[in-house]
Design a protein around this motif. Structure first.
Motif, PDB file in Angstrom:
ATOM      1  N   ARG A   1     -16.584 -14.373   4.984  1.00  0.00           N
ATOM      2  CA  ARG A   1     -16.719 -13.798   6.324  1.00  0.00           C
ATOM      3  C   ARG A   1     -17.172 -12.345   6.239  1.00  0.00           C
ATOM      4  O   ARG A   1     -18.014 -11.892   7.027  1.00  0.00           O
ATOM      5  N   ARG A   2     -16.637 -11.631   5.272  1.00  0.00           N
ATOM      6  CA  ARG A   2     -17.020 -10.234   5.082  1.00  0.00           C
ATOM      7  C   ARG A   2     -18.515 -10.114   4.778  1.00  0.00           C
ATOM      8  O   ARG A   2     -19.218  -9.288   5.359  1.00  0.00           O
TER       9      ARG A   2
ATOM     10  N   THR B   1      -8.573 -16.243   0.376  1.00  0.00           N
ATOM     11  CA  THR B   1      -9.313 -15.072  -0.107  1.00  0.00           C
ATOM     12  C   THR B   1     -10.807 -15.341  -0.126  1.00  0.00           C
ATOM     13  O   THR B   1     -11.618 -14.488   0.258  1.00  0.00           O
TER      14      THR B   1
ATOM     15  N   THR C   1     -10.526  -7.584  14.485  1.00  0.00           N
ATOM     16  CA  THR C   1     -10.840  -8.187  13.186  1.00  0.00           C
ATOM     17  C   THR C   1     -11.806  -7.312  12.406  1.00  0.00           C
ATOM     18  O   THR C   1     -11.662  -7.117  11.192  1.00  0.00           O
ATOM     19  N   LEU C   2     -12.791  -6.763  13.114  1.00  0.00           N
ATOM     20  CA  LEU C   2     -13.769  -5.892  12.462  1.00  0.00           C
ATOM     21  C   LEU C   2     -13.080  -4.659  11.884  1.00  0.00           C
ATOM     22  O   LEU C   2     -13.357  -4.248  10.747  1.00  0.00           O
TER      23      LEU C   2
ATOM     24  N   ASN D   1      -9.918  -4.463  11.053  1.00  0.00           N
ATOM     25  CA  ASN D   1      -9.032  -4.886   9.961  1.00  0.00           C
ATOM     26  C   ASN D   1      -9.802  -5.087   8.656  1.00  0.00           C
ATOM     27  O   ASN D   1      -9.304  -4.774   7.569  1.00  0.00           O
ATOM     28  N   LEU D   2     -11.017  -5.616   8.770  1.00  0.00           N
ATOM     29  CA  LEU D   2     -11.812  -5.902   7.578  1.00  0.00           C
ATOM     30  C   LEU D   2     -12.473  -4.659   6.998  1.00  0.00           C
ATOM     31  O   LEU D   2     -12.598  -4.517   5.779  1.00  0.00           O
ATOM     32  N   PHE D   3     -12.920  -3.753   7.878  1.00  0.00           N
ATOM     33  CA  PHE D   3     -13.711  -2.617   7.399  1.00  0.00           C
ATOM     34  C   PHE D   3     -13.146  -1.251   7.777  1.00  0.00           C
ATOM     35  O   PHE D   3     -13.386  -0.277   7.072  1.00  0.00           O
TER      36      PHE D   3
ATOM     37  N   LYS E   1     -12.174 -15.203   3.362  1.00  0.00           N
ATOM     38  CA  LYS E   1     -12.219 -13.821   3.838  1.00  0.00           C
ATOM     39  C   LYS E   1     -13.433 -13.096   3.270  1.00  0.00           C
ATOM     40  O   LYS E   1     -14.121 -12.354   3.983  1.00  0.00           O
TER      41      LYS E   1
END
Length: 227
Positions: free
Chosen positions: A11-12, A5, A46-47, A49-51, A8
């Motif tokens: 990275r965010r 976590t 990935t972008l 998935n994150l945002f 993550k």
């Protein structure tokens, strides 16, 4: 917080920082999701998935900054009048000037509405809520007339800040002028319903902001004459 976590979240935050820089360089409308992914050194999936997408990444970036500004704001204490509220307005102006290219790009994008319309409403709402909270504190201290609607006045203060910001974004004000314009408008709006010591403090702050605005106008006039 477990390691996965934590990584993550790190990275965010890194992606948000990179996105701000890219938007400042190229302008929000000119940046694609693929360019954002390449700049942030992640894949396009990935972008997403994150945002969730470009608009959501922009919202995360802007809300993160606004959160930082509001998090450092301390509600007023007895005897301080309306100055903490004006300090918050000035702090917002300083933050915009600190990352001027980035914020100018965002404000121009807001002018076009479209996918940024909802974000603009969200940010304006959060700023208005913070201002309304401070206005209620002033009323409890009997430094603001009790008949005043904190929410309505906060909305007017927010609108004044946005107006100054848009003028600044299009080159009508410099950084010092932006700060002075926002402070001046806030003080004038507060002076009417302010009571007691708050009136004197607000008037002094308004006079200083007015002088700064006059200096800005004189400087721009001189520059035009030389040009």
């Amino acid at each position: 917080m477990d390691l996965v976590t934590e990584q993550k979240l790190e990275r965010r935050e890194r992606i948000i920082r990179e996105a701000r820089e890219l938007i400042a360089e190229r302008g929000y409308q000119n940046v694609t999701v693929r360019e954002l992914a390449e700049r942030c050194r992640v894949s396009v999936p990935t972008l997403y998935n994150l945002f969730g997408g470009k608009g959501e990444l922009l919202q995360a970036a802007v809300e993160s900054q606004l959160h930082d500004v509001l998090a450092t704001f301390e509600p007023s204490e007895s005897g301080q009048g309306g100055l903490p509220l004006v300090d918050l307005v000035e702090r917002c102006a300083q933050e915009m000037a600190r990352l001027s290219d980035y914020h100018r790009s965002l404000l121009r994008a807001f002018a076009g509405a479209g996918e940024t319309g909802q974000l603009q409403e969200t940010l304006a709402g959060r700023l208005a809520a913070a201002l309304a909270s401070e206005l209620r504190a002033m009323q409890k201290q009997r430094q603001l007339e009790p008949w005043v609607s904190a929410d309505t006045l906060a909305g007017q203060l927010t609108a004044a800040c946005i107006s100054s910001s848009v003028i600044w974004a299009h080159g009508g004000l410099g950084d010092a002028g932006l700060r002075a314009s926002m402070v001046y408008a806030a003080c004038l709006l507060l002076l009417g319903p302010a009571r007691g010591a708050a009136r004197k403090a607000l008037r002094e702050r308004a006079e200083a902001a007015q002088a700064a605005l006059e200096d800005e106008v004189a400087s721009r006039s001189a520059d035009r004459a030389l040009g």
